[in-house]
Design an enzyme around this catalytic site. Structure first.
Site, PDB file in Angstrom:
ATOM      1  N   SER A 137     -50.505 -32.717  35.157  1.00  0.00           N
ATOM      2  CA  SER A 137     -51.304 -33.329  36.219  1.00  0.00           C
ATOM      3  C   SER A 137     -52.682 -33.651  35.668  1.00  0.00           C
ATOM      4  CB  SER A 137     -51.453 -32.371  37.408  1.00  0.00           C
ATOM      5  OG  SER A 137     -52.392 -32.870  38.344  1.00  0.00           O
ATOM      6  N   TYR A 151     -53.520 -24.255  40.952  1.00  0.00           N
ATOM      7  CA  TYR A 151     -52.581 -25.282  40.518  1.00  0.00           C
ATOM      8  C   TYR A 151     -53.070 -25.949  39.241  1.00  0.00           C
ATOM      9  CZ  TYR A 151     -50.395 -29.939  40.554  1.00  0.00           C
ATOM     10  OH  TYR A 151     -49.746 -31.106  40.211  1.00  0.00           O
TER      11      TYR A 151
END
Length: 259
Positions: A137, A151
């Site tokens: 990501s 995350y």
């Protein structure tokens, strides 16, 4: 090299392939000729039993079950696409993340890839060929402190692990690459916006604006689509990317600034 992109003859494991980018990737791999096995907690009606394994990959036993199914049903694997990921951590910054929240982020975003690679990459090395794609990501570079610190940290760990694995196994014919999406227009991104909106006392559009502001905007003017991310993954899995390993491909509409 002539002709269209093909994955004919490839045996592929795609995790989290029942919705969003995962579903788009499964559909594209099948259209390009690959034999595909995917997994999630629950099987959707449009996937036949022989393509699906019901498993909770946040647990070691779930990863073991999927690895066993790969061997039993396909006799091994040529491509692994690690798409599983997400966050359910509360807003409120670092202080809102306790032991359970941190462990949940690692169990979802890092450890399934580590466990499945440990089970399946040795087989790739024995056959002298394979592709491992870790979906990371852009948040490893641009974390959202209000809601996704855990995350982002887990995805950063996945990226470092991926680079190390590449250096180890590429000489044995196994390519390891990373795909780093920005904001993808999926149901999961809507749920994140809704959660941020609730925490901030605003509506869905306000939640989306929180994400946009935290990212500094998207120069392209929109999120990527699941199909666009799937297209990149399919290319990297194909023989047309035969000399690409150890690197990361960002697909974010220009969100991450470069020097």
């Amino acid at each position: 090299m002539s002709g269209f992109l093909t994955l004919e003859g490839k045996r592929a494991l795609i995790t989290a392939g029942t919705q969003g980018t995962g579903a788009a990737t499964v559909a594209l791999f099948r259209a390009l000729g690959a034999e595909v096995l995917t997994c999630a907690r629950n099987r959707p009606d449009d996937l036949p039993d022989d393509m699906f394994v019901s498993a909770d990959l946040t647990r070691a036993q779930g990863c073991e079950a999927v690895a066993a199914a790969v061997h039993e049903r396909m006799g091994g694997v040529d491509v692994i696409v690690h798409l599983l990921g997400g966050s359910s951590a509360p807003g409120g910054g670092f202080a809102a993340l306790g032991e359970a929240e941190w462990q949940a982020e690692l169990n979802l975003n890092l450890l399934p890839a580590v466990r499945l690679d440990r089970a399946l990459v040795p087989g790739m090395l024995r056959q002298g060929a394979g592709v491992v794609i870790h979906v990371t990501s852009i948040q490893r570079l641009m974390p959202l402190p209000e809601a996704t610190t855990g995350y982002a940290a887990a995805k950063a760990a996945l990226s470092v692990y991926s680079k190390s694995l590449s250096r180890e196994v590429s000489p044995g014919g196994v390519r390891v690459v990373r795909v780093a999406p920005g904001w993808i227009g999926t149901d999961a991104s809507v749920r994140l916006a809704e959660r941020l909106a609730r925490d901030a006392g605003t509506d869905l559009e306000g939640g989306k604006r929180i994400i946009m502001d935290a990212l500094g905007g998207i120069p392209l003017g929109r999120p990527s689509t699941p199909e666009e991310v799937a297209n990149l993954i399919a290319f990297l899995a194909s023989d047309r990317a035969a000399s690409i390993t150890g690197t990361e491909y960002v697909i974010d509409g220009g969100t991450v600034p470069t020097a």
